[in-house]
Write a protein that holds these residues in place. Structure first.
Motif, PDB file in Angstrom:
ATOM      1  N   PRO A  59       0.827  -1.213   0.000  1.00 38.83           N
ATOM      2  CA  PRO A  59       0.000   0.000   0.000  1.00 38.83           C
ATOM      3  C   PRO A  59       0.860   1.261   0.000  1.00 38.83           C
ATOM      4  N   TYR A  60       0.459   2.224  -0.821  1.00 33.72           N
ATOM      5  CA  TYR A  60       1.186   3.490  -0.935  1.00 33.72           C
ATOM      6  C   TYR A  60       0.334   4.662  -0.461  1.00 33.72           C
ATOM      7  N   ALA A  61      -0.924   4.688  -0.900  1.00 33.52           N
ATOM      8  CA  ALA A  61      -1.815   5.783  -0.508  1.00 33.52           C
ATOM      9  C   ALA A  61      -3.262   5.347  -0.649  1.00 33.52           C
ATOM     10  N   ARG A  80      -9.043  13.533  -0.732  1.00 31.24           N
ATOM     11  CA  ARG A  80      -8.336  13.335   0.529  1.00 31.24           C
ATOM     12  C   ARG A  80      -7.426  12.133   0.352  1.00 31.24           C
ATOM     13  N   LEU A  81      -6.131  12.329   0.567  1.00 34.57           N
ATOM     14  CA  LEU A  81      -5.127  11.288   0.405  1.00 34.57           C
ATOM     15  C   LEU A  81      -4.436  11.029   1.739  1.00 34.57           C
ATOM     16  N   ILE A  82      -4.351   9.777   2.107  1.00 30.85           N
ATOM     17  CA  ILE A  82      -3.624   9.378   3.307  1.00 30.85           C
ATOM     18  C   ILE A  82      -2.564   8.369   2.879  1.00 30.85           C
ATOM     19  N   PHE A  83      -1.325   8.627   3.270  1.00 34.98           N
ATOM     20  CA  PHE A  83      -0.203   7.849   2.775  1.00 34.98           C
ATOM     21  C   PHE A  83       0.267   6.826   3.799  1.00 34.98           C
ATOM     22  N   ALA A  84       0.843   5.757   3.295  1.00 29.33           N
ATOM     23  CA  ALA A  84       1.347   4.680   4.139  1.00 29.33           C
ATOM     24  C   ALA A  84       2.526   5.175   4.983  1.00 29.33           C
ATOM     25  N   PRO A  85       2.828   4.494   6.071  1.00 25.70           N
ATOM     26  CA  PRO A  85       3.950   4.890   6.922  1.00 25.70           C
ATOM     27  C   PRO A  85       5.247   5.048   6.123  1.00 25.70           C
ATOM     28  N   GLY A  86       6.013   6.088   6.460  1.00 20.69           N
ATOM     29  CA  GLY A  86       7.288   6.329   5.808  1.00 20.69           C
ATOM     30  C   GLY A  86       7.241   7.282   4.635  1.00 20.69           C
ATOM     31  N   TYR A  87       6.044   7.739   4.243  1.00 15.65           N
ATOM     32  CA  TYR A  87       5.938   8.637   3.097  1.00 15.65           C
ATOM     33  C   TYR A  87       6.571   9.991   3.409  1.00 15.65           C
ATOM     34  N   ARG A  88       7.270  10.546   2.425  1.00 13.98           N
ATOM     35  CA  ARG A  88       7.821  11.889   2.528  1.00 13.98           C
ATOM     36  C   ARG A  88       7.451  12.679   1.287  1.00 13.98           C
ATOM     37  N   MET A  89       7.072  13.926   1.494  1.00 14.01           N
ATOM     38  CA  MET A  89       6.747  14.790   0.367  1.00 14.01           C
ATOM     39  C   MET A  89       7.936  15.700   0.099  1.00 14.01           C
ATOM     40  N   THR A 149      -2.233   0.699  14.960  1.00 15.83           N
ATOM     41  CA  THR A 149      -3.262   1.548  15.557  1.00 15.83           C
ATOM     42  C   THR A 149      -2.636   2.769  16.231  1.00 15.83           C
ATOM     43  N   GLY A 150      -3.173   3.933  15.888  1.00 13.99           N
ATOM     44  CA  GLY A 150      -2.708   5.177  16.480  1.00 13.99           C
ATOM     45  C   GLY A 150      -1.510   5.798  15.804  1.00 13.99           C
ATOM     46  N   MET A 151      -0.906   5.109  14.831  1.00 12.55           N
ATOM     47  CA  MET A 151       0.266   5.656  14.144  1.00 12.55           C
ATOM     48  C   MET A 151      -0.100   6.932  13.397  1.00 12.55           C
ATOM     49  N   ALA A 152       0.768   7.937  13.441  1.00 13.85           N
ATOM     50  CA  ALA A 152       0.540   9.182  12.710  1.00 13.85           C
ATOM     51  C   ALA A 152       0.867   8.985  11.234  1.00 13.85           C
ATOM     52  N   LEU A 153      -0.090   9.321  10.371  1.00 13.45           N
ATOM     53  CA  LEU A 153       0.078   9.171   8.929  1.00 13.45           C
ATOM     54  C   LEU A 153      -0.031  10.528   8.247  1.00 13.45           C
ATOM     55  N   PHE A 154       0.791  10.732   7.226  1.00 14.84           N
ATOM     56  CA  PHE A 154       0.753  11.972   6.453  1.00 14.84           C
ATOM     57  C   PHE A 154      -0.499  11.992   5.585  1.00 14.84           C
ATOM     58  N   PHE A 207      -1.827  17.624   6.865  1.00 13.59           N
ATOM     59  CA  PHE A 207      -2.076  17.359   8.274  1.00 13.59           C
ATOM     60  C   PHE A 207      -1.727  15.904   8.565  1.00 13.59           C
ATOM     61  N   ALA A 208      -1.798  15.537   9.816  1.00 14.49           N
ATOM     62  CA  ALA A 208      -1.554  14.150  10.212  1.00 14.49           C
ATOM     63  C   ALA A 208      -2.842  13.551  10.740  1.00 14.49           C
ATOM     64  N   VAL A 209      -3.040  12.272  10.482  1.00 12.99           N
ATOM     65  CA  VAL A 209      -4.175  11.544  11.046  1.00 12.99           C
ATOM     66  C   VAL A 209      -3.636  10.323  11.784  1.00 12.99           C
ATOM     67  N   ASN A 210      -4.321   9.943  12.826  1.00 12.23           N
ATOM     68  CA  ASN A 210      -3.949   8.730  13.549  1.00 12.23           C
ATOM     69  C   ASN A 210      -4.656   7.537  12.915  1.00 12.23           C
ATOM     70  N   ALA A 211      -3.919   6.511  12.636  1.00 12.11           N
ATOM     71  CA  ALA A 211      -4.469   5.346  11.954  1.00 12.11           C
ATOM     72  C   ALA A 211      -5.517   4.653  12.814  1.00 12.11           C
ATOM     73  N   ASP A 212      -6.731   4.539  12.255  1.00 11.40           N
ATOM     74  CA  ASP A 212      -7.758   3.758  12.925  1.00 11.40           C
ATOM     75  C   ASP A 212      -7.728   2.339  12.362  1.00 11.40           C
ATOM     76  N   GLU A 213      -8.698   1.539  12.734  1.00  9.34           N
ATOM     77  CA  GLU A 213      -8.704   0.136  12.312  1.00  9.34           C
ATOM     78  C   GLU A 213      -8.768   0.006  10.802  1.00  9.34           C
ATOM     79  N   THR A 214      -9.586   0.852  10.159  1.00  7.52           N
ATOM     80  CA  THR A 214      -9.722   0.788   8.699  1.00  7.52           C
ATOM     81  C   THR A 214      -8.415   1.144   8.010  1.00  7.52           C
TER      82      THR A 214
END
Length: 233
Positions: free
Chosen positions: A138-140, A220-229, A198-203, A182-189
């Motif tokens: 998964p990328y985004a 609205r785009l949410i990226f997988a852990p480790g993404y850098r812009m 769970t709870g990880m901050a995602l870009f 912004f950052a979002v905290n990863a929920d179950e979905t």
């Protein structure tokens, strides 16, 4: 640049931009009148006016009625941001790309978007959920609303062969947009979709583009852990 290139306002803008950047016209200097530039480029005065208006909107020149147009003394410093095609972004990293459309339907615009994405409330918009992959990981995760008044051909597309992201870049030219990060905290979905914990901050980012006063798309785009812009300054 040939005379043909300068028949368009974008071609003229590029010439004027080079003169400003190369200090042919110094900061604070009065530049030639529209009529003189139109004669130089062999085009209509309205074409020159459009090019100068675009430079004024970017803060590079200052226009005052009856006082002419001057090169800005302190132009704003801005990062250059373009709408990336996610496939090209992934492939530029030397990875393979694919996407999967998880949901596609016509529906009314959600109330939470009424203020920001002003489309006719009597008309449905096209809603898509898409997962983008990089080397099968998964990328985004993308949620997108498309205004079918601005992009009517999208109504009949499944977006299985080409993503809505890529199709819109090529087929729905925009004049301007709003972008927020912004950052979002990863929920179950999101954990399931993006291999997060769970709870990880995602870009994340949200973007709205317009063609003049008509909104084209809200995404609205949410990226997988480790993404850098990355961008240019």
């Amino acid at each position: 640049m040939t005379l043909t290139d300068t028949n368009s306002w974008t071609g003229i803008r590029e010439v004027l931009l080079r003169r400003i950047h190369n200090r042919i016209w110094q900061p604070g200097e009065l530049i030639p009148h529209e009529a003189d530039l139109a004669e130089e480029f062999g085009c209509a005065r309205t074409t020159v006016n459009r090019a100068l208006r675009d430079l004024a909107e970017s803060g590079l020149v200052i226009r005052k009625r009856r006082a002419g147009t001057r090169v800005a003394i302190n132009p704003p410093q801005r990062a250059t941001l373009t709408i990336p095609i996610i496939r090209e972004e992934v492939e530029s990293l030397g990875r393979s790309y694919r996407h999967s459309v998880l949901e596609r339907n016509l529906r009314a615009l959600p109330p939470m978007l009424h203020g920001a994405f002003q489309v006719s409330l009597s008309e449905d918009v096209l809603f898509l959920k898409t997962l983008h992959f990089s080397d099968e990981r998964p990328y985004a995760f993308e949620e997108r609303h498309i205004n079918l008044d601005a992009a009517p051909d999208a109504r009949d597309l499944a977006f299985n062969e080409i993503s809505a992201n890529e199709w819109l870049v090529h087929n729905a030219p925009y004049t301007h947009g709003d972008l927020s990060f912004f950052a979002v905290n990863a929920d179950e979905t999101l954990c399931r979709k993006l291999d997060a914990t769970t709870g990880m901050a995602l870009f994340a980012m949200e973007r709205i583009t317009w063609a003049g006063e008509m909104p084209i798309t809200h995404v609205r785009l949410i990226f997988a852990p480790g993404y850098r812009m990355r961008t240019e300054i």
